[in-house]
Design a protein around this motif. Structure first.
Motif, PDB file in Angstrom:
ATOM      1  N   ILE A  40     115.140  56.253 -18.655  1.00  0.00           N
ATOM      2  CA  ILE A  40     114.561  56.186 -20.000  1.00  0.00           C
ATOM      3  C   ILE A  40     115.500  55.448 -20.948  1.00  0.00           C
ATOM      4  O   ILE A  40     115.068  54.615 -21.765  1.00  0.00           O
ATOM      5  N   ARG A  41     116.785  55.722 -20.842  1.00  0.00           N
ATOM      6  CA  ARG A  41     117.741  55.018 -21.702  1.00  0.00           C
ATOM      7  C   ARG A  41     117.751  53.509 -21.392  1.00  0.00           C
ATOM      8  O   ARG A  41     117.867  52.671 -22.306  1.00  0.00           O
ATOM      9  N   SER A  42     117.613  53.173 -20.123  1.00  0.00           N
ATOM     10  CA  SER A  42     117.529  51.754 -19.762  1.00  0.00           C
ATOM     11  C   SER A  42     116.268  51.126 -20.353  1.00  0.00           C
ATOM     12  O   SER A  42     116.304  49.985 -20.849  1.00  0.00           O
ATOM     13  N   MET A  43     115.166  51.843 -20.311  1.00  0.00           N
ATOM     14  CA  MET A  43     113.923  51.336 -20.894  1.00  0.00           C
ATOM     15  C   MET A  43     114.078  51.133 -22.402  1.00  0.00           C
ATOM     16  O   MET A  43     113.577  50.155 -22.971  1.00  0.00           O
ATOM     17  N   LEU A  73     116.374  42.403  -9.461  1.00  0.00           N
ATOM     18  CA  LEU A  73     117.498  41.476  -9.578  1.00  0.00           C
ATOM     19  C   LEU A  73     117.062  40.101 -10.067  1.00  0.00           C
ATOM     20  O   LEU A  73     117.795  39.426 -10.789  1.00  0.00           O
ATOM     21  N   GLU A  74     115.875  39.693  -9.653  1.00  0.00           N
ATOM     22  CA  GLU A  74     115.447  38.333  -9.975  1.00  0.00           C
ATOM     23  C   GLU A  74     114.489  38.278 -11.163  1.00  0.00           C
ATOM     24  O   GLU A  74     114.296  37.213 -11.743  1.00  0.00           O
ATOM     25  N   ARG A  75     113.849  39.393 -11.499  1.00  0.00           N
ATOM     26  CA  ARG A  75     112.914  39.392 -12.628  1.00  0.00           C
ATOM     27  C   ARG A  75     112.899  40.771 -13.261  1.00  0.00           C
ATOM     28  O   ARG A  75     113.205  41.771 -12.606  1.00  0.00           O
ATOM     29  N   SER A  76     112.518  40.808 -14.511  1.00  0.00           N
ATOM     30  CA  SER A  76     112.457  42.087 -15.224  1.00  0.00           C
ATOM     31  C   SER A  76     111.240  42.881 -14.767  1.00  0.00           C
ATOM     32  O   SER A  76     110.166  42.309 -14.501  1.00  0.00           O
ATOM     33  N   HIS A  77     111.424  44.175 -14.682  1.00  0.00           N
ATOM     34  CA  HIS A  77     110.305  45.035 -14.310  1.00  0.00           C
ATOM     35  C   HIS A  77     109.318  45.175 -15.474  1.00  0.00           C
ATOM     36  O   HIS A  77     109.708  45.121 -16.652  1.00  0.00           O
ATOM     37  N   THR A  78     108.072  45.380 -15.121  1.00  0.00           N
ATOM     38  CA  THR A  78     107.041  45.616 -16.143  1.00  0.00           C
ATOM     39  C   THR A  78     107.178  47.050 -16.670  1.00  0.00           C
ATOM     40  O   THR A  78     107.732  47.927 -15.991  1.00  0.00           O
TER      41      THR A  78
END
Length: 476
Positions: A113-116, A84-89
Motif C-alpha cells: 500500500i505504501r508503494s502504491m 521490472l520492465e513496466r509499471s503495474h496497473t
C-alpha cells in the motif's frame, strides 16, 4: 514492496483458493507462468520466469495474480519480476494487496500500500479489500483503524467508505455490535445514507437481533425518510421481525409501509408466509396475506396451497373457504391438494352437511378426494347420521375405480354394522369379497356380531359369508 514474504509460509492450505486449473479464461502463456509460480522452488522462481521468455503483458500479470493466491511468496516474486520492465496497473496492485490480505500477510500488505501511495495508485477499492480481509481474519479493530488512516493515504473517508467497512463487518458472524459501535462514532461526521442503514439492518437480520433492528430502522426513517428505493432495508427489518416471532410488530410495520407506498415485493411475502407456517402462526399469516392481496400483489397456486394448509391445520375453515373462492379471480385455479386440504379439515371437524356439499363441488370440478379422505369421510358420515352420503361416496369410488379402497370398504361395513342394516351389509360384504377388497379380521368380527345377535337365520348367512371370506383370504 520492500518486505520479503517468507517462503515457508505453510499455514495456508494448498487448495484454499481457486487455481488456473479448470479456469477457461486463462491465456496459454499465462498458464505457463501460473505453473511456474505454483511449482517452482522459492529460490528458482525468478530464474524460471525469465527462462520462459514470455513477455509479461498486463493481461497475463492479472490472470497469474488472480490464480496464484495459494502461493503468495512466489506470486510476490512474480510481481516484482513482471514489474521490472513496466509499471503495474492499479488493478494488478490491488490484486497483490488482496492476495496478501487474504493470506493474512498484513505487514507485506501495508508495504504494498505504501508503494502504491508513492506511485499515486491508491483508491478506495484498495482499502475495501483491506477492510474485508481484516474482518475475515477476525481483526475488526484493525479494519476500523484502517478507516481512521484513510486521509493519511489520500482517500476521502466518505459515505461510500463507511458503507464498505460496515458491509465487511456485517458479513462476519455476530459482529453487528461492532458495526453499530463504529457507526455511532462516524455518523456525526459522515452523513449515512439509505445503504448504510440497509447494511446494518441486514446485519441485524443475520444475527436475529430484533431490538437493534427496530432502533436502527427508527433512526433510518428520521434521517432518510421513506422511499420504495429502500426496499432492501425494509425487507431486512421485516424478515428480522418475522423470524423473531414478532408477528404483531411485522404486521404493524407492513401497514405503515403500505400507507407510505413502500410495501416489499412478492418474494418477501412468500418467504414470510413460509416462516409463519413453520411457526404455525395462522393468525398473522392471514393478516399478512390480506395486506399482500389488498396491495395488488398476485399470489400463485403454490402460495395459496401453503396458506390453506396452515389455515386448515388450525381449523380456520372460514378463511380457507374465503381464499378458495378468490383463487380463480387471481388466475390461481385450485388443484387436488387445495380441495383435499379443505375436505380433510371439514372431515376432521365433523362438518357433516358441509362434507357432502363439498364432495359434490369437488367431483363437479373434476377433483376427487384422496383414498384416505374417502375413508375418513365415510366413517365420519356414518358417525354423523348421514349414511346415505357415505354410501354415495363408496359407490363413486367403485364406479370410478378409485384405489386403494380397502379402508373405505371397511368403514362402510362398520357403519352398516352399527346401524344394523343387515341386508345392505350382506350385499356390500359379498361384493367386496368378490372384488378382492381386503376386509380386516376386526371388521369381520363386527360383521359376525351384527348377524349373530339377530338369530339363527342371520347366523347361517354370516357363516356363508365367513367361509367365502376365508377362502378369498387363502387365495390372496
Amino acid at each position: 514492496m520492500a518486505a520479503e514474504i517468507p517462503s515457508s509460509h505453510t499455514s495456508i492450505p494448498p487448495t484454499r483458493f481457486p487455481t488456473h486449473h479448470g479456469a477457461a479464461d486463462v491465456h496459454p502463456q499465462a498458464r505457463i507462468l501460473c505453473d511456474i509460480v505454483a511449482t517452482a522452488p522459492a529460490h528458482e522462481v525468478e530464474a524460471r520466469l525469465a527462462s520462459s521468455l514470455i513477455e509479461p503483458e498486463p493481461e497475463f500479470i492479472q490472470q497469474v495474480l488472480k490464480h496464484s493466491y495459494n502461493s503468495p511468496s512466489a506470486a510476490a516474486k512474480f510481481f516484482r519480476w513482471s514489474g521490472l520492465e513496466r509499471s503495474h496497473t492499479p488493478y494488478s496492485w490491488n490484486l497483490m494487496v488482496d492476495m496478501l490480505g487474504k493470506n493474512k500477510l498484513f505487514d507485506p500488505m501495508w508495504d504494498a500500500i505504501r508503494s502504491m501511495k508513492q506511485e499515486g495508485l491508491l483508491s478506495l477499492t484498495t482499502f475495501v479489500s483491506v477492510f474485508e480481509n481484516y474482518c475475515i481474519a477476525g481483526r475488526i479493530d484493525d479494519a476500523v483503524m484502517t478507516f481512521g488512516v484513510l486521509e493519511r493515504y489520500g482517500i476521502q473517508p466518505d459515505t461510500v467508505a463507511v458503507n464498505s467497512l460496515l458491509s465487511a463487518i456485517c458479513r462476519e458472524d455476530n459482529r453487528i455490535g461492532k458495526a453499530l459501535e463504529f457507526f455511532e462514532r462516524v455518523k456525526g461526521k459522515i452523513p449515512p445514507d439509505a445503504d448504510s442503514y440497509a447494511i446494518l439492518l441486514e446485519g441485524c437480520e443475520k444475527e436475529g437481533n430484533v431490538a437493534k433492528a427496530k432502533v436502527t430502522f427508527g433512526e433510518m426513517v428520521i434521517r432518510v425518510g421513506w422511499s420504495p428505493e429502500y426496499m432492501y432495508a425494509y425487507d431486512a427489518l421485516l424478515n428480522t421481525l418475522v423470524r423473531g416471532a414478532q408477528g404483531d410488530e411485522a404486521i404493524k410495520f407492513l401497514q405503515v409501509m403500505k400507507g407510505k407506498n413502500c410495501l416489499p415485493g412478492l418474494r418477501f411475502f412468500s418467504n414470510a408466509l413460509d416462516i409463519f407456517v413453520k411457526q404455525n402462526d395462522s393468525a398473522h399469516a392471514i393478516l399478512l396475506w390480506d395486506i399482500m392481496v389488498g396491495s395488488g400483489l398476485i399470489p400463485d397456486l403454490m402460495m395459496y396451497n401453503v396458506i390453506i394448509s396452515l389455515l386448515t391445520s388450525n381449523n380456520d375453515i372460514d378463511n380457507a373457504f374465503r381464499l378458495l373462492d378468490e383463487m380463480a379471480f387471481h388466475g390461481a385455479f385450485p388443484n387436488s391438494l387445495t380441495y383435499n386440504m379443505i375436505f380433510g379439515c371439514l372431515i376432521k371437524n365433523g362438518k357433516v352437511r358441509e362434507v357432502g356439499k363439498f364432495f359434490i363441488e369437488m367431483i363437479k370440478n373434476e377433483w376427487d378426494p384422496t383414498p384416505a379422505n374417502f375413508a375418513a369421510a365415510i366413517k365420519m358420515l356414518f358417525d354423523g347420521d348421514d349414511p346415505e352420503m357415505a354410501i354415495e361416496l363408496w359407490k363413486y369410488m367403485a364406479k370410478n375405480n378409485i384405489s386403494p379402497r380397502d379402508d373405505s370398504g371397511n368403514a362402510v361395513l362398520l357403519g352398516l354394522c352399527n346401524l344394523g342394516r343387515l341386508s345392505e351389509l350382506r350385499r356390500f360384504v359379498e361384493k367386496m369379497i368378490d372384488e378382492r377388497i381386503i376386509i380386516s379380521e376386526s371388521t369381520m368380527t363386527k360383521v359376525k356380531n351384527a348377524f349373530y345377535k339377530e338369530g339363527k337365520c342371520a347366523r347361517e348367512i354370516y357363516d356363508t359369508i365367513s367361509r367365502k371370506w376365508k377362502s378369498s383370504c387363502l387365495q390372496a
